[in-house]
Design an enzyme around this catalytic site. Structure first.
Site, short mmCIF file in Angstrom:
data_model
loop_
_atom_site.label_atom_id
_atom_site.label_comp_id
_atom_site.label_asym_id
_atom_site.label_seq_id
_atom_site.Cartn_x
_atom_site.Cartn_y
_atom_site.Cartn_z
N CYS A 76 18.21 -35.79 132.65
CA CYS A 76 18.88 -35.15 132.13
C CYS A 76 18.77 -33.99 131.88
O CYS A 76 17.54 -33.56 131.71
CB CYS A 76 19.37 -36.05 130.13
SG CYS A 76 20.26 -35.11 129.11
N THR A 78 19.81 -31.28 130.48
CA THR A 78 19.79 -31.02 128.20
C THR A 78 18.18 -31.01 128.44
O THR A 78 17.49 -30.23 126.92
CB THR A 78 20.72 -31.86 127.76
OG1 THR A 78 22.46 -31.41 128.44
CG2 THR A 78 20.67 -30.76 126.44
N CYS A 177 24.29 -30.02 135.45
CA CYS A 177 24.17 -31.64 134.65
C CYS A 177 24.68 -32.41 135.44
O CYS A 177 25.43 -32.69 135.92
CB CYS A 177 25.29 -31.27 133.62
SG CYS A 177 26.12 -32.78 132.32
#
Ligand code: DGL
Length: 250
Positions: A76, A78, A177
């Protein structure tokens, strides 16, 4: 020196995004067992604050720690951008993250990085762009694109994805992403330029960290799913395994 050929590696993403990285790691590490942790009902992580992300991820990593893994992969962008330093300080096992593939993309011209708001805002991605972006790289947040892909993964529509894409021109696009990888063909067609993701580089880094370069016959790998929408994650992973093309897109 080669070590533990029967290693266990834990994966983590908010939802389905990390499954294509899992697929690649399963492919290149046929003697390793994998456990995929997800939190599908809380997607999008990309709209959470730094503090909310740390609390959420810490809870999941304390579960991962109990399995005593040889390594964990943060599949991920993020969480890598916002939490990887915190996680590496706290947990003693190897932690590998995924970052936007700015370096190869920016080498050949102007570059557009698509990312979640939280990744686009992060110091780590600003640093990455400063170091490798050749002063011709722009990071643009796509609020809610990850959530759209998570919710519509079994029926992704071209117009649906395109409605979240910023109008821009670039010589290359970077998918910042892991959810966006499922819409790679649509994004490539929209911007009409090469599209980069961090899958191959991250998988190679995992293999290097594990020190496993054994090409002996594969054994039956154990691949488990924990947390979130387990049935959905299994279903999408099975589709990736059975279809060379991945998911069909209309
Ligand atoms: N797949 C994740 C990433 O790579 C997070 C998507 C989300 O939950 O917002 O950033």
């Amino acid at each position: 020196m080669e070590r533990n050929n029967n290693a266990t590696v834990c994966f983590f993403d908010s939802g389905i995004g990390g499954l294509s990285l899992l697929y690649e790691c399963v492919r290149i590490l046929p003697r390793v067992d994998f456990k995929y942790f997800a939190d599908n009902f809380r997607v999008p992580y990309g709209n959470l604050t730094h503090g909310e992300l740390i609390n959420t991820v810490d809870r999941i990593f304390s579960e991962i720690e109990k399995l005593n893994p040889d390594a964990a992969v943060v599949a991920c962008n993020t969480v890598t951008a916002q939490c990887i330093d915190y996680l590496r300080n706290k947990y003693k096992f190897e932690i590998i993250g995924i970052q936007p593939a700015v370096k190869p993309a920016a080498a050949s011209g102007s570059c557009l990085v698509l990312a979640t708001p939280s990744t686009a805002d992060s110091t780590s991605v600003h640093r990455l762009v400063e170091e490798y972006g050749e002063k011709r790289t722009q990071v643009v947040a796509c609020p809610d694109l990850a959530a759209y892909i998570e919710q519509n993964i079994e029926n992704l529509q071209r117009e649906g994805v395109e409605s979240f894409l910023p109008a821009a021109k670039a010589d290359s696009v970077v998918l910042g992403c892991t959810h966006y990888i499922f819409a790679k063909d649509i994004i490539q067609n929209y911007y009409n330029c090469p599209v980069f993701d961090g899958i191959a580089g991250t998988a190679a880094r995992l293999r290097e960290k594990l020190g496993i370069f054994d090409h002996s016959a594969p054994r039956a790998q154990k691949i488990g799913f924990v947390g979130g929408d387990i049935a959905k994650n299994k279903r999408i992973f099975r589709l990736l395994l059975t279809s060379k093309e991945g998911l069909s897109q209309t």
